[in-house]
Design an enzyme around this catalytic site. Sequence first.
Site, short mmCIF file in Angstrom:
data_model
loop_
_atom_site.label_atom_id
_atom_site.label_comp_id
_atom_site.label_asym_id
_atom_site.label_seq_id
_atom_site.Cartn_x
_atom_site.Cartn_y
_atom_site.Cartn_z
N HIS A 12 -10.85 -0.06 12.70
CA HIS A 12 -11.92 0.54 13.50
C HIS A 12 -13.06 -0.48 13.74
O HIS A 12 -12.80 -1.67 13.80
CB HIS A 12 -12.41 1.82 12.86
N GLU A 63 -15.84 5.07 7.62
CA GLU A 63 -14.69 4.23 7.30
C GLU A 63 -14.89 2.78 7.74
O GLU A 63 -14.57 1.85 6.99
CB GLU A 63 -13.43 4.79 7.95
N HIS A 71 -7.65 0.40 5.67
CA HIS A 71 -8.21 1.65 6.20
C HIS A 71 -8.62 2.56 5.05
O HIS A 71 -8.24 2.35 3.89
CB HIS A 71 -7.17 2.37 7.08
N GLU A 121 -4.18 2.43 2.83
CA GLU A 121 -5.25 3.45 2.83
C GLU A 121 -5.84 3.48 1.42
O GLU A 121 -5.16 3.84 0.47
CB GLU A 121 -4.68 4.82 3.19
#
Length: 585
Positions: free
Chosen positions: A413, A428, A481, A543
Amino acid sequence: MVAYRPPRSILLALSCAVLLLLSGSPALGQSALRLVVLGEEVRTDPPPLLREGVVFAPVDQAFSTYRATVTWDPARRVAEVRGGRGEAVVLRAGDPIAAVGAEFHRLPAAPFVLQDRLMVPVESVYRALGAWVKWEPGEQALHVAAQVVRLVFERSFSGTRLVVEATGPVEARTSWLRDPDRLVLDLLHAASRIETRDQEIGEVGIRRIRVGQLQVKPYITRVVLDLEDPLEAEVRAGSGFDLQVLLRPRSGSFGGPPGSSPPPAREPIPGPQDATPPEASPTPGPPPEEPPRILEVRAVREVGGFRIVVVGDRPLRFQETTLRNPPRLVVDLPGVFVPVKQELVVGGPVEVVRAAQFQVDPEVTRVVIQWRTPVPYRILAEDGGRQVVIAVQEAPTSRGRASGHVVALDPGHGGSDPGAIGVTGLVEKDVVLDVSLRLRTLLERQGIRVVMTRETDVSVDLGARVPTALQAGATVFVSIHANASVRSVIRGVETYYLKPDGMRLAILVQEELGRSLSVPDRGIRTANFKVLRDSPIPAVLVEIGYLTNPVDEALLRTPDFREKVAQALARAIMRFLHSLPPPAP
């Protein structure tokens, strides 16, 4: 006459009410739980209860007897318990992770709110405060006592002082016994953690000291001084929970047995400070200084290895020895005292680390590292000598095959795309960028060239991420992430791959995260993510936690946890690079 029958609805309501009353009470024939602190039963509202084998009690009422202070913020559902020695334990409703000082500890069960009060696992909190805790199932009682961890003799011209170091409130009661002369010091509400139970003193009128547990429930530690000269004793409060027992030659009937007459006056046996050494000035020097103490022994994982850190309150000296069968590294710290025996399970090439008092008079603390596989190490002093560090090298000394590879780090992102947003607003894109920058630093220290798809909070097109990495010569691609779910109870770490060349990297990443972080291990998975689909080089997407889970979000908010994540990822990447052939020139 017709008997009256209440309607069925009324009978059902009464039955439910009875069941509710019984569910909140002890079972028939079963005694209520008791919390006994320093010999005193602590009554709370609501009373202590047992849930999943764990004793809970209201945080604002369970610790005052132990002289701990509690602050409770009902809006944030957070409580802090601060002990009399400065320990701080922070607990949050629904969170099984407690902050103890600067560290995080997993609780056996999460605190919860009952009748507007925070119910906490009292045994874990009391242990964090240094207390001795014992559950007695036959009594349905949790007993809490202070611990006596050390006895120290301090000498001065006015007499001798016995310092009793304790982890909680302790009361002292003195008495005298005759034939032979003995001074008895009973420490009430105290569990003895003194390993040396019998030691010769041979000076200042004291022949020997003996220590033992006189009784339990209530806990009493008994200290007996076998005397060569009659002494008088005065007990004073010291710093924290410590007690000071001032010992002086008896000048009258102070403290003597009723009806006894003072013994004939005798010259006190000279102590070291009273004797004039040969060919030395008769002016006495200062009293001997208390020896350095070990405050903490900890293991800190790093890329390519870890550090075993021994922290003292003053500069430390060390001596190194190696032993065989089994292979061990022994580091002796002469003239140093460790209050409590410590044992650490580290993993990797080290089976266990132990630190304990090896010798008294003179005192020697011994740190033993038992190898699973002997590997290179270095011993160095840091922080002005107050820290002795054993740096253990887990990875090969040579960069070997890892040299020449380029690792691409892809913080997910960025810019206008925030990614997942946590339950209290943690974003995040910020978390993963911070972890990626930390990871880059760790890899570069190992001589690995790193390229990043973004280094700041900017937008990066999803389709440009893999080409950016390939143009910089990347041979490995790692996308970082933080996860999200509509179910806030889901938490933990997981790693994704798509092509076979990424499977081993995914296994190593998940293995390092699982063994380094106190979070659920959700395993490795395959997914058709674009960065994995487009990558012709080994690639994974990791993650590092669920921002939609309050526990994971709280951890990801802390720099310590982010550093642990970066360390784990760096170890996994280095292990993977060492398994690869060098890239083609």
